[in-house]
Design a protein around this motif. Structure first.
Motif, PDB file in Angstrom:
ATOM      1  N   ALA A 187       0.840  -1.197   0.000  1.00 12.91           N
ATOM      2  CA  ALA A 187       0.000   0.000   0.000  1.00 12.91           C
ATOM      3  C   ALA A 187       0.874   1.245   0.000  1.00 12.91           C
ATOM      4  O   ALA A 187       1.981   1.253   0.538  1.00 12.91           O
ATOM      5  N   PHE A 243      -1.169   2.474  -5.052  1.00 16.21           N
ATOM      6  CA  PHE A 243      -2.517   2.748  -4.564  1.00 16.21           C
ATOM      7  C   PHE A 243      -2.619   2.389  -3.095  1.00 16.21           C
ATOM      8  O   PHE A 243      -1.756   1.723  -2.537  1.00 16.21           O
ATOM      9  N   ASP A 244      -3.690   2.851  -2.478  1.00 16.02           N
ATOM     10  CA  ASP A 244      -4.134   2.412  -1.159  1.00 16.02           C
ATOM     11  C   ASP A 244      -5.408   1.616  -1.397  1.00 16.02           C
ATOM     12  O   ASP A 244      -5.897   1.533  -2.525  1.00 16.02           O
ATOM     13  N   ALA A 245      -5.965   1.074  -0.325  1.00 13.97           N
ATOM     14  CA  ALA A 245      -7.240   0.374  -0.446  1.00 13.97           C
ATOM     15  C   ALA A 245      -8.085   0.616   0.793  1.00 13.97           C
ATOM     16  O   ALA A 245      -7.575   0.877   1.879  1.00 13.97           O
ATOM     17  N   ARG A 264     -10.952  -1.607   2.725  1.00 15.65           N
ATOM     18  CA  ARG A 264     -11.538  -2.942   2.770  1.00 15.65           C
ATOM     19  C   ARG A 264     -12.801  -2.908   3.615  1.00 15.65           C
ATOM     20  O   ARG A 264     -12.805  -2.400   4.735  1.00 15.65           O
ATOM     21  N   TYR A 309     -12.218  -5.013  -1.661  1.00 17.41           N
ATOM     22  CA  TYR A 309     -11.136  -4.031  -1.625  1.00 17.41           C
ATOM     23  C   TYR A 309     -11.388  -2.981  -2.693  1.00 17.41           C
ATOM     24  O   TYR A 309     -11.449  -3.306  -3.884  1.00 17.41           O
ATOM     25  N   LEU A 330      -9.730  -0.001  -4.525  1.00 18.45           N
ATOM     26  CA  LEU A 330      -8.402   0.574  -4.742  1.00 18.45           C
ATOM     27  C   LEU A 330      -8.547   2.066  -5.020  1.00 18.45           C
ATOM     28  O   LEU A 330      -9.299   2.472  -5.915  1.00 18.45           O
ATOM     29  N   ILE A 332      -1.917  -5.319  -0.134  1.00 19.09           N
ATOM     30  CA  ILE A 332      -3.223  -5.446  -0.771  1.00 19.09           C
ATOM     31  C   ILE A 332      -3.155  -6.572  -1.794  1.00 19.09           C
ATOM     32  O   ILE A 332      -2.266  -6.574  -2.645  1.00 19.09           O
ATOM     33  N   VAL A 359      -3.879  -8.507  -5.113  1.00 15.18           N
ATOM     34  CA  VAL A 359      -4.256  -8.102  -6.471  1.00 15.18           C
ATOM     35  C   VAL A 359      -4.256  -9.334  -7.364  1.00 15.18           C
ATOM     36  O   VAL A 359      -3.220  -9.978  -7.540  1.00 15.18           O
ATOM     37  N   TRP A 370     -11.848  -9.857  -9.863  1.00 15.21           N
ATOM     38  CA  TRP A 370     -12.143  -8.448 -10.095  1.00 15.21           C
ATOM     39  C   TRP A 370     -13.640  -8.237 -10.170  1.00 15.21           C
ATOM     40  O   TRP A 370     -14.301  -8.830 -11.013  1.00 15.21           O
ATOM     41  N   PHE A 423      -7.908   5.150 -10.346  1.00 16.81           N
ATOM     42  CA  PHE A 423      -8.382   4.500  -9.123  1.00 16.81           C
ATOM     43  C   PHE A 423      -9.696   5.122  -8.672  1.00 16.81           C
ATOM     44  O   PHE A 423     -10.118   6.148  -9.205  1.00 16.81           O
TER      45      PHE A 423
END
Length: 142
Positions: free
Chosen positions: A22, A26-28, A30, A65, A67, A95, A97, A109, A119
């Motif tokens: 992260a 990107f961050d996420a 959840r 999640y 993103l 994270i 993926v 996805w 994002f």
């Protein structure tokens, strides 16, 4: 998506799934279980089907999640039940993926990425979550 699209998004693995640190690409955010799936539905509705990349987990917590842009989750208090996956002093998060194609279970996805730097919008996600959790929203569902 085809393999050519994957070459344009280097953080998406070619097969299976991988953990991404992260705060780099990107961050996420959840959200576990049914609330995460409801939030994904709402985000798709309010963005016209373009909510940004969303990863679904099929087992365990059945996490979703979202993103988002790196660093965009840290400047607000998220409600209970929401986990921010971000980076900071003394904080490292990863994270999951999945690849765009092939065997990626338990990940898939919900909304695949469409470009390397595209994002979801953390503030929009925050307000959508607040709308789902508000007493007024629950009253409208009856």
């Amino acid at each position: 998506m085809n393999t050519e699209s994957h070459q344009k998004i280097p953080w998406v693995p070619a097969s299976g799934f991988q953990l991404r640190k992260a705060g780099v690409q990107f961050d996420a955010v959840r959200v576990d279980g049914d609330p995460g799936r409801q939030l994904a539905d709402l985000m798709e509705d309010i963005t016209g089907g373009e909510p940004g990349p969303i990863v679904m987990e099929a087992n365990g917590r059945r996490s979703v999640y979202f993103l988002v842009v790196p660093g965009s989750t840290g400047h607000r208090a998220w409600p209970a039940g929401v986990t921010r996956l971000t980076a900071g002093p003394g904080l490292v998060c990863y994270i999951p993926v999945p690849a765009l194609n092939g065997a990626t279970w338990p990940l898939s996805w919900r909304c695949p990425p469409t470009a390397e730097h595209r994002f979801g919008h953390a503030l929009l996600l925050y307000y959508a979550l607040a709308a789902l959790r508000s007493p007024r929203s629950a009253a409208c569902d009856r």
